[in-house]
Design a protein around this motif. Structure first.
Motif, PDB file in Angstrom:
ATOM      1  N   THR A   1       3.889 -25.945  29.247  1.00  0.00           N
ATOM      2  CA  THR A   1       2.769 -25.294  28.555  1.00  0.00           C
ATOM      3  C   THR A   1       2.669 -23.829  28.955  1.00  0.00           C
ATOM      4  OG1 THR A   1       1.543 -27.376  28.480  1.00  0.00           O
ATOM      5  CG2 THR A   1       0.277 -25.350  28.175  1.00  0.00           C
ATOM      6  N   THR A   2       2.834 -23.583  30.242  1.00  0.00           N
ATOM      7  CA  THR A   2       2.772 -22.207  30.740  1.00  0.00           C
ATOM      8  C   THR A   2       3.863 -21.353  30.113  1.00  0.00           C
ATOM      9  OG1 THR A   2       1.843 -22.952  32.848  1.00  0.00           O
ATOM     10  CG2 THR A   2       2.857 -20.768  32.805  1.00  0.00           C
ATOM     11  N   MET A   3       5.085 -21.877  30.065  1.00  0.00           N
ATOM     12  CA  MET A   3       6.187 -21.122  29.484  1.00  0.00           C
ATOM     13  C   MET A   3       5.969 -20.868  28.001  1.00  0.00           C
ATOM     14  SD  MET A   3       8.946 -19.469  29.681  1.00  0.00           S
ATOM     15  CE  MET A   3       9.475 -19.760  31.361  1.00  0.00           C
ATOM     16  N   ALA A   4       5.454 -21.869  27.292  1.00  0.00           N
ATOM     17  CA  ALA A   4       5.202 -21.701  25.860  1.00  0.00           C
ATOM     18  C   ALA A   4       4.182 -20.587  25.619  1.00  0.00           C
ATOM     19  CB  ALA A   4       4.706 -23.012  25.258  1.00  0.00           C
ATOM     20  N   LEU A   5       3.091 -20.605  26.359  1.00  0.00           N
ATOM     21  CA  LEU A   5       2.068 -19.568  26.199  1.00  0.00           C
ATOM     22  C   LEU A   5       2.601 -18.204  26.628  1.00  0.00           C
ATOM     23  CD1 LEU A   5      -1.124 -21.456  27.451  1.00  0.00           C
ATOM     24  CD2 LEU A   5      -0.560 -20.804  25.100  1.00  0.00           C
ATOM     25  N   TYR A   6       3.439 -18.206  27.652  1.00  0.00           N
ATOM     26  CA  TYR A   6       4.028 -16.949  28.127  1.00  0.00           C
ATOM     27  C   TYR A   6       4.912 -16.334  27.042  1.00  0.00           C
ATOM     28  CZ  TYR A   6       6.176 -13.654  31.388  1.00  0.00           C
ATOM     29  OH  TYR A   6       6.596 -12.508  32.021  1.00  0.00           O
ATOM     30  N   LEU A   7       5.743 -17.154  26.415  1.00  0.00           N
ATOM     31  CA  LEU A   7       6.623 -16.652  25.356  1.00  0.00           C
ATOM     32  C   LEU A   7       5.827 -16.209  24.132  1.00  0.00           C
ATOM     33  CD1 LEU A   7       9.549 -19.229  25.581  1.00  0.00           C
ATOM     34  CD2 LEU A   7       9.604 -16.822  26.253  1.00  0.00           C
ATOM     35  N   ILE A   8       4.745 -16.902  23.852  1.00  0.00           N
ATOM     36  CA  ILE A   8       3.879 -16.474  22.750  1.00  0.00           C
ATOM     37  C   ILE A   8       3.304 -15.090  23.050  1.00  0.00           C
ATOM     38  CG2 ILE A   8       1.661 -16.918  21.612  1.00  0.00           C
ATOM     39  CD1 ILE A   8       2.340 -19.926  21.826  1.00  0.00           C
ATOM     40  N   GLY A   9       2.856 -14.911  24.292  1.00  0.00           N
ATOM     41  CA  GLY A   9       2.274 -13.626  24.662  1.00  0.00           C
ATOM     42  C   GLY A   9       3.269 -12.489  24.673  1.00  0.00           C
ATOM     43  N   THR A  10       4.460 -12.740  25.205  1.00  0.00           N
ATOM     44  CA  THR A  10       5.418 -11.654  25.396  1.00  0.00           C
ATOM     45  C   THR A  10       6.356 -11.435  24.213  1.00  0.00           C
ATOM     46  OG1 THR A  10       6.892 -13.200  26.543  1.00  0.00           O
ATOM     47  CG2 THR A  10       5.416 -11.865  27.908  1.00  0.00           C
ATOM     48  N   CYS A  11       6.628 -12.478  23.444  1.00  0.00           N
ATOM     49  CA  CYS A  11       7.592 -12.364  22.340  1.00  0.00           C
ATOM     50  C   CYS A  11       6.938 -12.491  20.967  1.00  0.00           C
ATOM     51  CB  CYS A  11       8.689 -13.420  22.480  1.00  0.00           C
ATOM     52  SG  CYS A  11       9.640 -13.301  24.001  1.00  0.00           S
ATOM     53  N   ALA A  12       6.172 -13.565  20.770  1.00  0.00           N
ATOM     54  CA  ALA A  12       5.565 -13.790  19.454  1.00  0.00           C
ATOM     55  C   ALA A  12       4.611 -12.664  19.078  1.00  0.00           C
ATOM     56  CB  ALA A  12       4.835 -15.130  19.438  1.00  0.00           C
ATOM     57  N   SER A  13       3.932 -12.093  20.067  1.00  0.00           N
ATOM     58  CA  SER A  13       3.007 -10.994  19.771  1.00  0.00           C
ATOM     59  C   SER A  13       3.734  -9.822  19.119  1.00  0.00           C
ATOM     60  CB  SER A  13       2.309 -10.526  21.051  1.00  0.00           C
ATOM     61  OG  SER A  13       3.250 -10.074  22.006  1.00  0.00           O
ATOM     62  N   LEU A  14       4.951  -9.553  19.566  1.00  0.00           N
ATOM     63  CA  LEU A  14       5.738  -8.473  18.975  1.00  0.00           C
ATOM     64  C   LEU A  14       6.283  -8.875  17.607  1.00  0.00           C
ATOM     65  CD1 LEU A  14       7.704  -7.380  22.174  1.00  0.00           C
ATOM     66  CD2 LEU A  14       5.704  -6.261  21.170  1.00  0.00           C
ATOM     67  N   MET A  15       6.668 -10.138  17.461  1.00  0.00           N
ATOM     68  CA  MET A  15       7.201 -10.610  16.183  1.00  0.00           C
ATOM     69  C   MET A  15       6.168 -10.531  15.064  1.00  0.00           C
ATOM     70  SD  MET A  15       9.301 -14.022  17.269  1.00  0.00           S
ATOM     71  CE  MET A  15      10.232 -14.130  18.772  1.00  0.00           C
ATOM     72  N   VAL A  16       4.904 -10.669  15.413  1.00  0.00           N
ATOM     73  CA  VAL A  16       3.830 -10.636  14.422  1.00  0.00           C
ATOM     74  C   VAL A  16       3.613  -9.230  13.867  1.00  0.00           C
ATOM     75  CG1 VAL A  16       1.314 -10.915  14.154  1.00  0.00           C
ATOM     76  CG2 VAL A  16       2.647 -12.662  15.325  1.00  0.00           C
ATOM     77  N   SER A  17       4.059  -8.230  14.591  1.00  0.00           N
ATOM     78  CA  SER A  17       3.791  -6.843  14.211  1.00  0.00           C
ATOM     79  C   SER A  17       4.300  -6.508  12.813  1.00  0.00           C
ATOM     80  CB  SER A  17       4.438  -5.893  15.223  1.00  0.00           C
ATOM     81  OG  SER A  17       4.242  -4.545  14.845  1.00  0.00           O
ATOM     82  N   SER A  18       3.555  -5.663  12.111  1.00  0.00           N
ATOM     83  CA  SER A  18       3.992  -5.173  10.805  1.00  0.00           C
ATOM     84  C   SER A  18       5.048  -4.083  10.946  1.00  0.00           C
ATOM     85  CB  SER A  18       2.794  -4.629  10.018  1.00  0.00           C
ATOM     86  OG  SER A  18       2.178  -3.555  10.710  1.00  0.00           O
ATOM     87  N   HIS A  19       5.256  -3.608  12.154  1.00  0.00           N
ATOM     88  CA  HIS A  19       6.294  -2.605  12.419  1.00  0.00           C
ATOM     89  C   HIS A  19       7.616  -3.333  12.652  1.00  0.00           C
ATOM     90  CE1 HIS A  19       3.405   0.757  12.933  1.00  0.00           C
ATOM     91  NE2 HIS A  19       2.611  -0.222  13.323  1.00  0.00           N
ATOM     92  N   ARG A  20       8.566  -3.108  11.775  1.00  0.00           N
ATOM     93  CA  ARG A  20       9.817  -3.867  11.815  1.00  0.00           C
ATOM     94  C   ARG A  20      10.526  -3.750  13.160  1.00  0.00           C
ATOM     95  NH1 ARG A  20      10.166  -1.583   6.503  1.00  0.00           N
ATOM     96  NH2 ARG A  20      10.038  -3.176   4.870  1.00  0.00           N
ATOM     97  N   ARG A  21      10.492  -2.581  13.737  1.00  0.00           N
ATOM     98  CA  ARG A  21      11.242  -2.371  14.971  1.00  0.00           C
ATOM     99  C   ARG A  21      10.526  -2.964  16.180  1.00  0.00           C
ATOM    100  NH1 ARG A  21      13.423   3.649  13.216  1.00  0.00           N
ATOM    101  NH2 ARG A  21      14.643   2.832  11.480  1.00  0.00           N
ATOM    102  N   VAL A  22       9.240  -3.060  16.099  1.00  0.00           N
ATOM    103  CA  VAL A  22       8.490  -3.780  17.132  1.00  0.00           C
ATOM    104  C   VAL A  22       8.807  -5.271  17.025  1.00  0.00           C
ATOM    105  CG1 VAL A  22       6.190  -4.367  17.992  1.00  0.00           C
ATOM    106  CG2 VAL A  22       6.663  -2.045  17.176  1.00  0.00           C
ATOM    107  N   ALA A  23       8.811  -5.775  15.792  1.00  0.00           N
ATOM    108  CA  ALA A  23       9.151  -7.184  15.570  1.00  0.00           C
ATOM    109  C   ALA A  23      10.575  -7.480  16.033  1.00  0.00           C
ATOM    110  CB  ALA A  23       8.990  -7.531  14.091  1.00  0.00           C
ATOM    111  N   ALA A  24      11.492  -6.533  15.814  1.00  0.00           N
ATOM    112  CA  ALA A  24      12.877  -6.712  16.258  1.00  0.00           C
ATOM    113  C   ALA A  24      12.951  -6.821  17.778  1.00  0.00           C
ATOM    114  CB  ALA A  24      13.734  -5.545  15.773  1.00  0.00           C
ATOM    115  N   PHE A  25      12.130  -6.060  18.469  1.00  0.00           N
ATOM    116  CA  PHE A  25      12.062  -6.143  19.929  1.00  0.00           C
ATOM    117  C   PHE A  25      11.616  -7.539  20.344  1.00  0.00           C
ATOM    118  CE2 PHE A  25       9.890  -4.142  23.915  1.00  0.00           C
ATOM    119  CZ  PHE A  25      10.862  -4.700  24.725  1.00  0.00           C
ATOM    120  N   GLY A  26      10.626  -8.080  19.636  1.00  0.00           N
ATOM    121  CA  GLY A  26      10.150  -9.421  19.950  1.00  0.00           C
ATOM    122  C   GLY A  26      11.218 -10.479  19.757  1.00  0.00           C
TER     123      GLY A  26
END
Length: 214
Positions: A142-167
């Motif tokens: 659970t901790t790892m899932a929430l961690y990945l959501i915070g660090t990766c999914a947050s960037l993927m949600v971005s409307s900025h393509r290059r921010v999403a690419a970083f995620g």
């Protein structure tokens, strides 16, 4: 960096320089948190370089202090900071709502891991030419899932393509680090993510209008 002190110090120098460039290229205050990511990775790599110098048993107290400082970045700062940086960049309303929810999740996991760092102190030792961080805590999946959501999914949600690419790149690197370096996952993935933070510079190379999608 997870391989040696010279490698860590070299990575730190490069990332600190990169972070200085990205901070200068930020066009507004709301872009500064995202622009600061390479700079923060540079500080983290500098801490790990200093940690390398404490092995084996050269400075036990300094080792403990540096281990906890490094772990503050890896365990606490990133899941809290990254969603807030993505939120500061975002202007699309529905994406902001999603990012607020992710920021809450990131804050929860970051604060939980902070509590675990205090309650169950982390230790660091060299195993197989890498630094192994022994980080005991409960609810690992659970901790790892929430961690990945915070660090990766947050960037993927971005409307900025290059921010999403970083995620996306950060998430792929997490999978690769776990598949090939599971024992040293914390150190290796932080290194991979630090290298990938060069993508942050990409965000500031063209006019803003070309970088966003609805």
């Amino acid at each position: 960096m997870c391989f040696s002190a010279p490698a860590s110090f070299t990575a730190a120098a490069v990332l600190l320089g990169l972070g200085t460039v990205t901070m200068r290229r930020a066009r507004s205050r709301r872009e500064l948190p995202y622009a600061a990511i390479p700079l923060l990775f540079g500080v983290q790599q500098l801490l790990e370089g200093m940690l390398w110098l404490t092995f084996p048993d050269r400075a036990p107290l300094l080792n403990v202090a540096l281990t906890h400082l490094y772990s503050f970045f890896s365990h606490v700062l990133w899941p809290i900071y990254v969603p807030l940086a993505a939120l500061a960049l975002e202007s699309v309303r529905w994406r902001r709502r999603v990012l607020v929810a992710i920021a809450v999740a990131g804050a929860l996991v970051g604060l939980y891991l902070l509590a675990m760092l205090v309650k169950l102190p982390i230790t660091a030792r060299v195993v197989g030419q890498h630094i192994l961080y022994d980080s005991p805590h409960f609810y690992v999946m659970t901790t790892m899932a929430l961690y990945l959501i915070g660090t990766c999914a947050s960037l993927m949600v971005s409307s900025h393509r290059r921010v999403a690419a970083f995620g996306v790149a950060a998430f792929v690197s997490a999978i690769a680090a776990y598949m090939f370096y599971a024992t040293w996952f914390i150190s290796v993935w932080c290194f991979f993510a630090a290298v990938l933070s060069f993508i942050v510079l990409w965000q500031f190379r063209e006019p803003r209008a070309r970088l966003a999608v609805p």
